[in-house]
Design a protein around this motif. Structure first.
Motif, PDB file in Angstrom:
ATOM      1  N   SER A 117       0.830  -1.211   0.000  1.00 21.25           N
ATOM      2  CA  SER A 117       0.000   0.000   0.000  1.00 21.25           C
ATOM      3  C   SER A 117       0.860   1.255   0.000  1.00 21.25           C
ATOM      4  O   SER A 117       0.538   2.245  -0.678  1.00 21.25           O
ATOM      5  CB  SER A 117      -0.933   0.010   1.223  1.00 21.25           C
ATOM      6  N   GLN A 118       1.958   1.223   0.755  1.00 20.42           N
ATOM      7  CA  GLN A 118       2.873   2.370   0.768  1.00 20.42           C
ATOM      8  C   GLN A 118       3.498   2.570  -0.609  1.00 20.42           C
ATOM      9  O   GLN A 118       3.640   3.705  -1.078  1.00 20.42           O
ATOM     10  CB  GLN A 118       3.957   2.147   1.817  1.00 20.42           C
ATOM     11  N   CYS A 119       3.871   1.467  -1.266  1.00 17.46           N
ATOM     12  CA  CYS A 119       4.418   1.545  -2.633  1.00 17.46           C
ATOM     13  C   CYS A 119       3.419   2.225  -3.565  1.00 17.46           C
ATOM     14  O   CYS A 119       3.772   3.134  -4.326  1.00 17.46           O
ATOM     15  CB  CYS A 119       4.719   0.150  -3.167  1.00 17.46           C
ATOM     16  N   ASP A 120       2.175   1.767  -3.514  1.00 18.92           N
ATOM     17  CA  ASP A 120       1.154   2.316  -4.406  1.00 18.92           C
ATOM     18  C   ASP A 120       0.895   3.784  -4.114  1.00 18.92           C
ATOM     19  O   ASP A 120       0.682   4.581  -5.038  1.00 18.92           O
ATOM     20  CB  ASP A 120      -0.146   1.524  -4.267  1.00 18.92           C
ATOM     21  N   ARG A 121       0.904   4.156  -2.836  1.00 16.43           N
ATOM     22  CA  ARG A 121       0.645   5.546  -2.465  1.00 16.43           C
ATOM     23  C   ARG A 121       1.697   6.475  -3.068  1.00 16.43           C
ATOM     24  O   ARG A 121       1.373   7.536  -3.610  1.00 16.43           O
ATOM     25  CB  ARG A 121       0.616   5.673  -0.938  1.00 16.43           C
ATOM     26  N   ILE A 122       2.965   6.059  -3.005  1.00 16.21           N
ATOM     27  CA  ILE A 122       4.029   6.876  -3.588  1.00 16.21           C
ATOM     28  C   ILE A 122       3.964   6.837  -5.109  1.00 16.21           C
ATOM     29  O   ILE A 122       4.120   7.845  -5.794  1.00 16.21           O
ATOM     30  CB  ILE A 122       5.415   6.408  -3.100  1.00 16.21           C
ATOM     31  N   ASN A 131      13.365   8.062  -4.458  1.00 12.27           N
ATOM     32  CA  ASN A 131      14.240   7.227  -3.633  1.00 12.27           C
ATOM     33  C   ASN A 131      13.437   6.380  -2.654  1.00 12.27           C
ATOM     34  O   ASN A 131      13.745   5.208  -2.432  1.00 12.27           O
ATOM     35  CB  ASN A 131      15.249   8.082  -2.879  1.00 12.27           C
ATOM     36  N   ALA A 132      12.405   6.984  -2.072  1.00 12.41           N
ATOM     37  CA  ALA A 132      11.564   6.237  -1.130  1.00 12.41           C
ATOM     38  C   ALA A 132      10.862   5.094  -1.847  1.00 12.41           C
ATOM     39  O   ALA A 132      10.745   3.987  -1.311  1.00 12.41           O
ATOM     40  CB  ALA A 132      10.539   7.167  -0.482  1.00 12.41           C
ATOM     41  N   ASN A 169      14.985   1.304 -11.838  1.00 13.07           N
ATOM     42  CA  ASN A 169      13.621   1.140 -12.324  1.00 13.07           C
ATOM     43  C   ASN A 169      12.784   2.360 -11.973  1.00 13.07           C
ATOM     44  O   ASN A 169      12.050   2.902 -12.810  1.00 13.07           O
ATOM     45  CB  ASN A 169      12.996  -0.122 -11.728  1.00 13.07           C
ATOM     46  N   ALA A 170      12.895   2.817 -10.732  1.00 13.74           N
ATOM     47  CA  ALA A 170      12.133   3.987 -10.307  1.00 13.74           C
ATOM     48  C   ALA A 170      12.549   5.212 -11.111  1.00 13.74           C
ATOM     49  O   ALA A 170      11.705   5.983 -11.587  1.00 13.74           O
ATOM     50  CB  ALA A 170      12.337   4.233  -8.810  1.00 13.74           C
ATOM     51  N   HIS A 181       2.810   5.544 -12.407  1.00 14.33           N
ATOM     52  CA  HIS A 181       1.492   5.538 -11.771  1.00 14.33           C
ATOM     53  C   HIS A 181       0.706   4.271 -12.094  1.00 14.33           C
ATOM     54  O   HIS A 181      -0.427   4.324 -12.567  1.00 14.33           O
ATOM     55  CB  HIS A 181       0.686   6.776 -12.170  1.00 14.33           C
ATOM     56  N   ILE A 182       1.328   3.125 -11.860  1.00 18.13           N
ATOM     57  CA  ILE A 182       0.662   1.841 -12.088  1.00 18.13           C
ATOM     58  C   ILE A 182      -0.175   1.460 -10.865  1.00 18.13           C
ATOM     59  O   ILE A 182      -1.348   1.151 -10.970  1.00 18.13           O
ATOM     60  CB  ILE A 182       1.689   0.726 -12.396  1.00 18.13           C
ATOM     61  N   GLY A 183       0.455   1.474  -9.689  1.00 18.47           N
ATOM     62  CA  GLY A 183      -0.265   1.252  -8.444  1.00 18.47           C
ATOM     63  C   GLY A 183      -0.925  -0.104  -8.313  1.00 18.47           C
ATOM     64  O   GLY A 183      -2.069  -0.203  -7.862  1.00 18.47           O
TER      65      GLY A 183
END
Length: 225
Positions: A117-122, A131-132, A169-170, A181-183
């Motif tokens: 969820s944190q990944c998707d939020r960022i 970086n995060a 990748n990021a 913005h895949i999420g």
């Protein structure tokens, strides 16, 4: 406020590590060019001993190579090396996912769902911290491998320096709105603990293959500039 919520001040080594990582990821240090620790220290206005400590962490991340008697360099990435790294990643993560499906009744997915969820939020935030996201994305996939229950697999996954892959990748995919913005990370984790095994493998392979496709596109576009 809980004292555990108070962020401690970063050490000088941590600050220099972040400065050097920013330079590497944003082409502030030339690729495939040897630089002395003294030169890098001058770039970030720090003592050589501090830079040396930061470089050890960057080397662990796979972002630099330290060649004795030559110096430090940012290794060049090519389509062939990128494809090879993704191939190895796919082998580890597909096998890990199959093992999780077999054992999922014994696994608490709450931590993995939280990281996803944190990944998707960022990822879905136009101003998200690159970086995060790189750190969290690596942590998510590393945790998937760890949950397979094989200490040897976990050690080998860490040893092949895939953290580098997630940083780049990021950086590469966030440069282009069509590849950002895949999420879909929480969706995959939910499927990992509910969908049939072959459906889980298909979702994971699509996720990994899409990342490779986007990165190759961006890498090739940089080569033609």
């Amino acid at each position: 406020m809980d004292i555990s919520e108070i962020e401690r001040p970063k050490t000088k080594e941590e600050l220099v590590y972040e400065q050097l990582k920013e330079l590497i990821l944003h082409s502030g240090i030339p690729v495939n060019t040897f630089l002395s620790q003294r030169t890098l220290a001058a770039k970030v206005d720090a003592a050589v001993i501090t830079v040396r400590a930061a470089l050890r962490q960057l080397e662990n991340d796979g972002l630099v190579e330290n060649i004795p008697h030559w110096g430090v360099r940012v290794p060049e990435e090519t389509p062939a090396t990128l494809e090879d790294r993704y191939r190895v990643r796919r082998l580890f993560e597909v096998e890990a996912s199959r093992e999780i499906v077999k054992r999922r009744s014994q696994i608490d997915p709450s931590d993995l769902l939280k990281i996803a969820s944190q990944c998707d939020r960022i990822d879905l935030d136009p101003d998200g911290d690159l970086n995060a996201f790189g750190d969290l994305h690596y942590r998510l996939h590393r945790e998937i491998v760890d949950l397979a229950g094989s200490p040897l697999m976990s050690r080998m996954y860490e040893r092949i320096n895939l953290k580098k892959l997630f940083f780049w990748n990021a950086l590469r995919t966030w440069k282009d709105a069509s590849t950002r913005h895949i999420g879909d990370h929480r969706e995959f984790v939910e499927g990992l603990f509910s969908a049939p095994e072959e459906a889980v493998v298909k979702m994971l392979e699509q996720h990994i293959n899409r990342g490779l496709e986007y990165e190759l596109r961006m890498l090739n576009s940089q080569d033609t500039l």
